[in-house]
Design a protein around this motif. Sequence first.
Motif, PDB file in Angstrom:
ATOM      1  N   GLY A   1      25.869  -4.402 -35.523  1.00  0.00           N
ATOM      2  CA  GLY A   1      26.647  -3.638 -36.504  1.00  0.00           C
ATOM      3  C   GLY A   1      26.000  -3.656 -37.876  1.00  0.00           C
ATOM      4  N   GLY A   2      25.519  -4.826 -38.271  1.00  0.00           N
ATOM      5  CA  GLY A   2      24.872  -4.957 -39.579  1.00  0.00           C
ATOM      6  C   GLY A   2      23.581  -4.154 -39.656  1.00  0.00           C
ATOM      7  N   GLN A   3      22.828  -4.161 -38.550  1.00  0.00           N
ATOM      8  CA  GLN A   3      21.578  -3.384 -38.529  1.00  0.00           C
ATOM      9  C   GLN A   3      21.869  -1.899 -38.578  1.00  0.00           C
ATOM     10  OE1 GLN A   3      19.939  -5.037 -34.908  1.00  0.00           O
ATOM     11  NE2 GLN A   3      18.656  -6.502 -36.034  1.00  0.00           N
ATOM     12  N   ARG A   4      22.901  -1.476 -37.856  1.00  0.00           N
ATOM     13  CA  ARG A   4      23.271  -0.045 -37.892  1.00  0.00           C
ATOM     14  C   ARG A   4      23.655   0.358 -39.318  1.00  0.00           C
ATOM     15  NH1 ARG A   4      25.854  -1.074 -32.897  1.00  0.00           N
ATOM     16  NH2 ARG A   4      27.897  -1.181 -33.895  1.00  0.00           N
ATOM     17  N   GLN A   5      24.372  -0.539 -39.987  1.00  0.00           N
ATOM     18  CA  GLN A   5      24.777  -0.222 -41.358  1.00  0.00           C
ATOM     19  C   GLN A   5      23.545  -0.117 -42.270  1.00  0.00           C
ATOM     20  OE1 GLN A   5      26.761   1.487 -43.048  1.00  0.00           O
ATOM     21  NE2 GLN A   5      28.629   0.308 -42.745  1.00  0.00           N
TER      22      GLN A   5
ATOM     23  N   GLY B   1      34.789  -4.903 -41.565  1.00  0.00           N
ATOM     24  CA  GLY B   1      34.588  -4.956 -40.130  1.00  0.00           C
ATOM     25  C   GLY B   1      33.283  -5.626 -39.734  1.00  0.00           C
ATOM     26  N   LEU B   2      32.457  -5.996 -40.698  1.00  0.00           N
ATOM     27  CA  LEU B   2      31.232  -6.728 -40.368  1.00  0.00           C
ATOM     28  C   LEU B   2      31.499  -8.227 -40.433  1.00  0.00           C
ATOM     29  CD1 LEU B   2      28.435  -4.821 -42.361  1.00  0.00           C
ATOM     30  CD2 LEU B   2      29.014  -4.601 -39.925  1.00  0.00           C
TER      31      LEU B   2
ATOM     32  N   ALA C   1      26.727 -10.485 -45.763  1.00  0.00           N
ATOM     33  CA  ALA C   1      25.831 -11.111 -46.745  1.00  0.00           C
ATOM     34  C   ALA C   1      24.504 -10.363 -46.807  1.00  0.00           C
ATOM     35  CB  ALA C   1      25.609 -12.577 -46.393  1.00  0.00           C
ATOM     36  N   THR C   2      24.006  -9.909 -45.669  1.00  0.00           N
ATOM     37  CA  THR C   2      22.743  -9.163 -45.637  1.00  0.00           C
ATOM     38  C   THR C   2      22.888  -7.832 -46.368  1.00  0.00           C
ATOM     39  OG1 THR C   2      22.307 -10.148 -43.485  1.00  0.00           O
ATOM     40  CG2 THR C   2      20.926  -8.290 -44.114  1.00  0.00           C
ATOM     41  N   ILE C   3      24.007  -7.162 -46.134  1.00  0.00           N
ATOM     42  CA  ILE C   3      24.239  -5.869 -46.800  1.00  0.00           C
ATOM     43  C   ILE C   3      24.396  -6.079 -48.313  1.00  0.00           C
ATOM     44  CG2 ILE C   3      25.802  -3.879 -47.006  1.00  0.00           C
ATOM     45  CD1 ILE C   3      24.304  -3.924 -44.341  1.00  0.00           C
TER      46      ILE C   3
END
Length: 232
Positions: free
Chosen positions: A143-147, A170-171, A177-179
Amino acid sequence: MIQLEALTKVFGDGPDATTVLDHLDFAVPSGQIAAVVGPSGAGKSTLAQCVTLLERPTSGRVVVNGDDLTAFGERDLRVARRRIGTIFQSDGLFARRTAAENVALPLQFLGVTAAESRARVAELLDRVGLAHKAGHYPHQLSGGQRQRIGIARALALRPSVLLSDEATSGLDPDSTATIVALLKELRDELGLSILFITHEMDTVVQIADTVARLDHGRIVESGRIVDLLRDA
Ligand code: ADP
Ligand code: ADP
């Protein structure tokens, strides 16, 4: 730089009129992240729609780099919208296209040459730390990578403003934290103005330079995050 001046949105009219945004005054200077936080029903989605003029404000102005977008007709607006990159809670990626193809889409619509597009996509994937996932399909990514791919796509047309509408909601905490780190990097390296709309106060504390609390369509408190935290 983006400025909202007395931004107002009323749905319906007469006795059924509902004022969803009530004279919002708010600015996001270049190189800053300004958060708008508020509970469900506060008017956050309506605000996001009004900033991109997908929903026409009833009154007030949306000023991006000095231009009042509310004064623009549809044709000028289509061009002006390129200055605003948007990311949402749903990454909005096309399932049957690779990460690289998804990032390339806005460039294709503008008729950028294939060679230029390839170079630009490579640079963008690198910027979000996913150069090695170029050929992967969305379902092969977290999910985080898709974002992050969604962020790369939002940057494809070199916007000066980034609008984030519940992009971390939702992450999981690590992906969030990465975003957060990525958006701060974009703020610092590209000097973007980032309008970060969310219901998550935790994330606001991590990311924002300034914060405005929205409730029932009004800003009930605003200021620098450091000052608000000190007073809390
Ligand atoms: P949030 O995103 O903060 O949950 P919204 O912007 O979705 O808030 O909604 C704020 C208020 O505006 C809600 O009370 C909602 O019912 C109302 N609202 C949103 N869109 C419309 C519409 N098209 N017509 C009438 N009322 C609306
Ligand atoms: P330069 O002006 O030398 O290109 P910048 O710091 O403006 O240096 O840009 C560095 C890189 O980031 C460039 O490759 C540019 O394409 C890219 N870039 C600059 N601004 C934006 C933006 N708003 N969105 C996406 N990419 C950008």
